[in-house]
Scaffold this motif. Structure first.
Motif, mmCIF file in Angstrom:
data_model
loop_
_atom_site.group_PDB
_atom_site.id
_atom_site.type_symbol
_atom_site.label_atom_id
_atom_site.label_comp_id
_atom_site.label_asym_id
_atom_site.label_seq_id
_atom_site.Cartn_x
_atom_site.Cartn_y
_atom_site.Cartn_z
ATOM 1 N N PRO A 267 -9.104 5.737 1.970
ATOM 2 C CA PRO A 267 -7.686 5.875 2.306
ATOM 3 C C PRO A 267 -6.943 4.537 2.256
ATOM 4 O O PRO A 267 -7.421 3.523 2.759
ATOM 5 C CB PRO A 267 -7.707 6.446 3.722
ATOM 6 C CG PRO A 267 -9.010 7.209 3.774
ATOM 7 C CD PRO A 267 -9.968 6.378 2.950
ATOM 8 N N TYR A 268 -5.789 4.573 1.589
ATOM 9 C CA TYR A 268 -4.892 3.413 1.463
ATOM 10 C C TYR A 268 -5.638 2.177 0.963
ATOM 11 O O TYR A 268 -5.451 1.074 1.464
ATOM 12 C CB TYR A 268 -4.178 3.131 2.791
ATOM 13 C CG TYR A 268 -3.479 4.346 3.343
ATOM 14 C CD1 TYR A 268 -2.428 4.941 2.659
ATOM 15 C CD2 TYR A 268 -3.884 4.924 4.543
ATOM 16 C CE1 TYR A 268 -1.797 6.072 3.152
ATOM 17 C CE2 TYR A 268 -3.248 6.051 5.044
ATOM 18 C CZ TYR A 268 -2.209 6.615 4.338
ATOM 19 O OH TYR A 268 -1.578 7.734 4.838
ATOM 20 N N ASN A 269 -6.463 2.361 -0.043
ATOM 21 C CA ASN A 269 -7.275 1.251 -0.534
ATOM 22 C C ASN A 269 -6.451 0.262 -1.349
ATOM 23 O O ASN A 269 -5.867 0.617 -2.361
ATOM 24 C CB ASN A 269 -8.432 1.766 -1.396
ATOM 25 C CG ASN A 269 -9.343 0.641 -1.852
ATOM 26 O OD1 ASN A 269 -9.387 -0.407 -1.219
ATOM 27 N ND2 ASN A 269 -10.041 0.860 -2.934
ATOM 28 N N GLY A 270 -6.452 -0.997 -0.911
ATOM 29 C CA GLY A 270 -5.843 -2.079 -1.656
ATOM 30 C C GLY A 270 -6.866 -3.094 -2.117
ATOM 31 O O GLY A 270 -6.506 -4.152 -2.623
ATOM 32 N N ASP A 271 -8.148 -2.790 -1.938
ATOM 33 C CA ASP A 271 -9.226 -3.731 -2.236
ATOM 34 C C ASP A 271 -10.050 -3.249 -3.429
ATOM 35 O O ASP A 271 -10.809 -2.289 -3.305
ATOM 36 C CB ASP A 271 -10.131 -3.879 -1.007
ATOM 37 C CG ASP A 271 -11.285 -4.842 -1.215
ATOM 38 O OD1 ASP A 271 -11.466 -5.347 -2.344
ATOM 39 O OD2 ASP A 271 -12.022 -5.071 -0.238
ATOM 40 N N ARG B 53 4.621 3.426 3.179
ATOM 41 C CA ARG B 53 4.268 3.223 4.583
ATOM 42 C C ARG B 53 4.063 1.753 4.934
ATOM 43 O O ARG B 53 3.778 1.425 6.088
ATOM 44 C CB ARG B 53 2.990 4.008 4.913
ATOM 45 C CG ARG B 53 3.115 5.505 4.741
ATOM 46 C CD ARG B 53 1.736 6.174 4.834
ATOM 47 N NE ARG B 53 1.735 7.487 4.233
ATOM 48 C CZ ARG B 53 1.728 8.630 4.906
ATOM 49 N NH1 ARG B 53 1.721 8.625 6.218
ATOM 50 N NH2 ARG B 53 1.718 9.773 4.267
ATOM 51 N N GLY B 54 4.114 0.871 3.933
ATOM 52 C CA GLY B 54 3.932 -0.555 4.178
ATOM 53 C C GLY B 54 2.474 -0.962 4.361
ATOM 54 O O GLY B 54 2.190 -2.063 4.832
ATOM 55 N N LEU B 55 1.546 -0.088 3.988
ATOM 56 C CA LEU B 55 0.121 -0.378 4.131
ATOM 57 C C LEU B 55 -0.463 -1.031 2.884
ATOM 58 O O LEU B 55 -1.549 -1.610 2.929
ATOM 59 C CB LEU B 55 -0.639 0.918 4.426
ATOM 60 C CG LEU B 55 -0.182 1.674 5.670
ATOM 61 C CD1 LEU B 55 -0.835 3.048 5.742
ATOM 62 C CD2 LEU B 55 -0.496 0.867 6.921
ATOM 63 N N LEU B 56 0.241 -0.900 1.771
ATOM 64 C CA LEU B 56 -0.192 -1.435 0.477
ATOM 65 C C LEU B 56 1.033 -1.957 -0.248
ATOM 66 O O LEU B 56 2.143 -1.501 0.001
ATOM 67 C CB LEU B 56 -0.744 -0.313 -0.421
ATOM 68 C CG LEU B 56 -1.961 0.458 -0.042
ATOM 69 C CD1 LEU B 56 -2.074 1.692 -0.926
ATOM 70 C CD2 LEU B 56 -3.186 -0.402 -0.231
ATOM 71 N N ALA C 37 -2.002 -1.829 -8.218
ATOM 72 C CA ALA C 37 -2.278 -2.241 -9.598
ATOM 73 C C ALA C 37 -3.649 -2.898 -9.708
ATOM 74 O O ALA C 37 -4.372 -2.677 -10.693
ATOM 75 C CB ALA C 37 -1.182 -3.186 -10.091
ATOM 76 N N SER C 38 -4.040 -3.685 -8.712
ATOM 77 C CA SER C 38 -5.357 -4.339 -8.781
ATOM 78 C C SER C 38 -6.487 -3.327 -8.626
ATOM 79 O O SER C 38 -7.523 -3.433 -9.288
ATOM 80 C CB SER C 38 -5.473 -5.467 -7.754
ATOM 81 O OG SER C 38 -5.467 -4.973 -6.438
ATOM 82 N N VAL C 39 -6.284 -2.313 -7.779
ATOM 83 C CA VAL C 39 -7.282 -1.237 -7.653
ATOM 84 C C VAL C 39 -7.353 -0.451 -8.961
ATOM 85 O O VAL C 39 -8.443 -0.141 -9.461
ATOM 86 C CB VAL C 39 -6.961 -0.336 -6.446
ATOM 87 C CG1 VAL C 39 -7.793 0.947 -6.479
ATOM 88 C CG2 VAL C 39 -7.205 -1.091 -5.145
ATOM 89 N N ASN C 40 -6.185 -0.146 -9.557
ATOM 90 C CA ASN C 40 -6.172 0.595 -10.820
ATOM 91 C C ASN C 40 -6.865 -0.197 -11.926
ATOM 92 O O ASN C 40 -7.566 0.383 -12.767
ATOM 93 C CB ASN C 40 -4.739 0.954 -11.220
ATOM 94 C CG ASN C 40 -4.132 2.012 -10.324
ATOM 95 O OD1 ASN C 40 -4.834 2.658 -9.546
ATOM 96 N ND2 ASN C 40 -2.834 2.178 -10.408
#
Length: 178
Positions: free
Chosen positions: A25-29, A64-67, A73-76
């Protein structure tokens, strides 16, 4: 070829989280991205047949300001490193209450992806793990296939016209008439 009622399939679009990659969930890494079993093989088989492949992903974590958009784009980019290149990416950055036309189950991302690929939505399919994925496909005039995971609600499975056990099964359903 196919039946006269069903236009030939020219593109297979995929939900990202829970379909192509394990849902975080809400992965930015990018370091947390893990491909679903068989995703690479299934995608490579579609590419080998000359079909376009794309990804359509709701990313409300941006609203939501979480990402940030850059996080997504970096995860993609990591998804592409693991699974190979995609012909089209569509990301909805809005939240559920924003009333946008792109957030699944709205058809906006399907329409946009098909327009960018130069095809009619009836020539596309969308494979996903929840009802909003199938809903977006149907609202756009594309075929939708549900590949349930533990988070898929039973009523979503009941309502879906096409349900497959896994990604390979979903593609087999779609290509059965080729």
């Amino acid at each position: 070829m196919g039946s006269s009622e069903t236009p030939q399939l020219r593109a297979v679009l995929f939900d990202r989280d829970g379909t192509l990659v394990v849902d975080v969930p809400y992965n930015g890494d990018p370091g947390l991205v893990r491909a679903m079993p068989e995703a690479k093989r299934v995608l490579d088989s579609l590419r080998a047949r000359g079909l376009a492949v794309g990804v359509l992903s709701n990313q409300s974590g941006i609203a939501r300001g979480l990402l940030t958009g850059a996080d997504v784009a970096s995860v993609n980019a990591r998804v592409e490193e693991l699974l190979g290149p995609f012909d089209v990416w569509e990301v909805c950055p809005h939240g559920p209450a924003d009333g946008c036309r792109c957030r699944k189950p709205a058809p906006g991302m399907v329409h946009s992806a098909c327009q960018r690929l130069g095809i009619h939505p009836s020539e596309a399919a969308l494979i996903g793990d929840i009802g909003s994925d199938v809903g977006a496909a149907e609202a756009a005039g594309a075929r939708g296939v549900l590949v349930p995971t533990p988070v898929t609600r039973s009523e979503e499975i009941t309502e879906a016209k096409l349900v497959a056990r896994d990604l390979a099964g979903a593609v087999d359903l779609l290509l059965g008439d080729l």
